[in-house]
Write a protein that holds these residues in place. Structure first.
Motif, mmCIF file in Angstrom:
data_model
loop_
_atom_site.group_PDB
_atom_site.id
_atom_site.type_symbol
_atom_site.label_atom_id
_atom_site.label_comp_id
_atom_site.label_asym_id
_atom_site.label_seq_id
_atom_site.Cartn_x
_atom_site.Cartn_y
_atom_site.Cartn_z
ATOM 1 N N VAL A 22 24.232 45.972 32.048
ATOM 2 C CA VAL A 22 23.380 45.118 31.228
ATOM 3 C C VAL A 22 22.585 44.120 32.056
ATOM 4 N N LEU A 23 23.193 43.576 33.117
ATOM 5 C CA LEU A 23 22.532 42.528 33.889
ATOM 6 C C LEU A 23 21.381 43.085 34.718
ATOM 7 N N PRO A 24 20.192 42.468 34.647
ATOM 8 C CA PRO A 24 19.066 42.907 35.469
ATOM 9 C C PRO A 24 19.382 42.818 36.955
ATOM 10 N N GLY A 25 18.982 43.835 37.705
ATOM 11 C CA GLY A 25 19.172 43.841 39.150
ATOM 12 C C GLY A 25 20.482 44.433 39.596
ATOM 13 N N THR A 26 21.367 44.780 38.647
ATOM 14 C CA THR A 26 22.651 45.349 39.027
ATOM 15 C C THR A 26 22.708 46.822 38.637
ATOM 16 N N SER A 27 23.713 47.504 39.134
ATOM 17 C CA SER A 27 23.829 48.943 38.925
ATOM 18 C C SER A 27 25.296 49.313 38.816
ATOM 19 N N TRP A 28 25.659 50.036 37.764
ATOM 20 C CA TRP A 28 27.078 50.403 37.634
ATOM 21 C C TRP A 28 27.544 51.337 38.752
ATOM 22 N N PRO A 29 26.713 52.249 39.279
ATOM 23 C CA PRO A 29 27.199 53.043 40.409
ATOM 24 C C PRO A 29 27.495 52.198 41.650
ATOM 25 N N VAL A 30 26.650 51.184 41.913
ATOM 26 C CA VAL A 30 26.934 50.300 43.038
ATOM 27 C C VAL A 30 28.259 49.573 42.805
ATOM 28 N N MET A 31 28.461 49.088 41.577
ATOM 29 C CA MET A 31 29.718 48.413 41.259
ATOM 30 C C MET A 31 30.895 49.375 41.407
ATOM 31 N N LEU A 154 10.182 57.238 24.221
ATOM 32 C CA LEU A 154 10.476 56.363 25.348
ATOM 33 C C LEU A 154 11.952 55.976 25.359
ATOM 34 N N ASP A 155 12.528 55.769 24.166
ATOM 35 C CA ASP A 155 13.969 55.491 24.093
ATOM 36 C C ASP A 155 14.768 56.659 24.658
ATOM 37 N N PHE A 156 14.352 57.890 24.296
ATOM 38 C CA PHE A 156 15.043 59.092 24.779
ATOM 39 C C PHE A 156 14.871 59.237 26.293
ATOM 40 N N ILE A 157 13.637 59.052 26.771
ATOM 41 C CA ILE A 157 13.348 59.157 28.207
ATOM 42 C C ILE A 157 14.123 58.094 28.983
ATOM 43 N N SER A 158 14.232 56.882 28.402
ATOM 44 C CA SER A 158 14.991 55.807 29.048
ATOM 45 C C SER A 158 16.432 56.238 29.266
ATOM 46 N N GLY A 159 17.040 56.825 28.234
ATOM 47 C CA GLY A 159 18.406 57.308 28.367
ATOM 48 C C GLY A 159 18.517 58.407 29.395
ATOM 49 N N LEU A 160 17.539 59.308 29.408
ATOM 50 C CA LEU A 160 17.542 60.425 30.348
ATOM 51 C C LEU A 160 17.469 59.933 31.786
ATOM 52 N N ILE A 161 16.616 58.952 32.033
ATOM 53 C CA ILE A 161 16.397 58.477 33.397
ATOM 54 C C ILE A 161 17.564 57.629 33.896
ATOM 55 N N VAL A 162 18.063 56.707 33.064
ATOM 56 C CA VAL A 162 19.137 55.833 33.553
ATOM 57 C C VAL A 162 20.469 56.573 33.628
ATOM 58 N N SER A 163 20.522 57.810 33.123
ATOM 59 C CA SER A 163 21.753 58.597 33.233
ATOM 60 C C SER A 163 22.004 59.059 34.661
ATOM 61 N N THR A 164 20.984 59.000 35.505
ATOM 62 C CA THR A 164 21.176 59.413 36.898
ATOM 63 C C THR A 164 22.198 58.514 37.546
ATOM 64 N N SER A 165 23.337 59.085 37.880
ATOM 65 C CA SER A 165 24.472 58.285 38.329
ATOM 66 C C SER A 165 24.478 58.094 39.836
ATOM 67 N N LEU A 166 23.325 57.724 40.390
ATOM 68 C CA LEU A 166 23.240 57.400 41.811
ATOM 69 C C LEU A 166 23.174 55.890 41.993
ATOM 70 N N PRO A 167 23.835 55.375 43.003
ATOM 71 C CA PRO A 167 23.813 53.935 43.240
ATOM 72 C C PRO A 167 22.410 53.411 43.464
ATOM 73 N N ALA A 168 22.197 52.180 43.003
ATOM 74 C CA ALA A 168 20.985 51.387 43.196
ATOM 75 C C ALA A 168 19.840 51.824 42.325
ATOM 76 N N ILE A 169 19.931 53.001 41.663
ATOM 77 C CA ILE A 169 18.942 53.275 40.622
ATOM 78 C C ILE A 169 19.530 52.619 39.383
ATOM 79 N N GLY A 170 19.519 51.294 39.396
ATOM 80 C CA GLY A 170 20.235 50.540 38.385
ATOM 81 C C GLY A 170 19.688 50.779 36.994
ATOM 82 N N ASP A 171 20.572 50.741 36.007
ATOM 83 C CA ASP A 171 20.170 50.956 34.629
ATOM 84 C C ASP A 171 19.075 49.979 34.225
#
Length: 283
Positions: A22-31, A154-171
């Protein structure tokens, strides 16, 4: 059978990963990397989606207790914590930069092969994060996405893109680049289930496909994958750099250095208490 400390650490890891979604600038994969659960999580999910019968009891427990932490943390952060934490953005970003640098070092020493291929993938990882930031590209600026159907797409595309579980491509970074962050955050706050379900459907479709890809990469191209991840993580620092032209006074610089050092040391402590237990848990 894992000890109670394992379950506590998994729930805590899930909570921290949920907050970082949720927090801007952070990423769950990095965490997840900081906490030492990224690789076992990806491998467990890869088993779940490709060969469920190979899942061990340890894999199931790891997934279950992470989810127990992640779910409530997302809603709690969106409702109560976000405003408070944003008041301390400088301090939070400084600590997070330290966490990233510490994690980068820990990943680097795990790379056995360090050749031209790894060097190339490192710079590719940097480019993936930096290029969109430099151009300030937001697909939400396209006229099509101003329509009702377009906004749902755009909502669907947003979900599709942030699903990429690589570090630093933060949600949140990806959602900010898409121009859809505030809209989705408001959907969480107001329980706009239509928006959330469309986003979730895109996320699940992308996540199921991508987990299998990253699981295969970790098994077969470990050094290149981690070199790429290091590039992503180093480049992600540009998106959370806490200084502006007007904040480079001595006291802020000293505070920044102390907090970065603290974050760096925390990453080593978290790696020590989490990684070995997660990787070597019994089935």
């Amino acid at each position: 059978m894992e000890k109670p400390a394992f379950y506590f650490k998994m729930i805590l890891s899930g909570i921290l990963m949920g907050i970082s979604m949720v927090l801007p600038g952070t990423s769950w994969p990095v965490m997840a990397i900081i906490l030492g659960v990224y690789e076992p999580l990806m491998l467990a999910l890869n088993k779940l989606f490709s060969a469920p019968k190979t899942l061990t009891r340890h894999d199931v427990r790891l997934l279950l207790f992470l989810i127990i932490g992640i779910g409530p943390a997302i809603f709690f952060t969106a409702y109560f914590i976000l405003g408070l934490l944003m008041k301390f953005a400088f301090e939070i970003n400084a600590v997070f930069i330290g966490l990233i640098l510490g994690s980068v070092y820990l990943i680097y020493i795990e790379i056995k092969k360090k050749g031209f291929s790894e060097f190339l993938w490192f710079f590719l990882g940097i480019a993936v994060v930096v290029v969109p930031l430099l151009f300030g590209f937001k697909i939400s600026n396209l006229r099509f996405f101003a329509t009702i159907f377009g906004s749902r797409m755009l909502d669907f595309i947003s979900g599709l893109i942030v699903s990429t579980s690589l570090p630093a491509i933060g949600d949140t970074i990806m959602l900010l680049l898409l121009g859809n962050y505030r809209h989705l955050l408001n959907a969480v706050r107001t329980f706009d289930f239509t928006t959330l379900l469309i986003f979730l459907s895109g996320f699940l479709i992308g996540f199921f496909a991508f987990v299998r890809i990253i699981g295969s990469l970790l098994k077969n191209y470990r050094s290149q994958t981690y070199a790429f991840i290091i590039g992503l993580m180093m480049a992600s620092i540009t998106s959370i750099w806490p200084f502006t032209r007007h904040t480079y006074d001595l006291s802020r610089v000293i505070l920044f250095m102390i907090l970065v050092a603290g974050g760096f040391l925390i990453s080593f402590y978290l790696e020590k208490i989490s990684t070995k237990k997660v990787k070597h848990g019994n089935g």
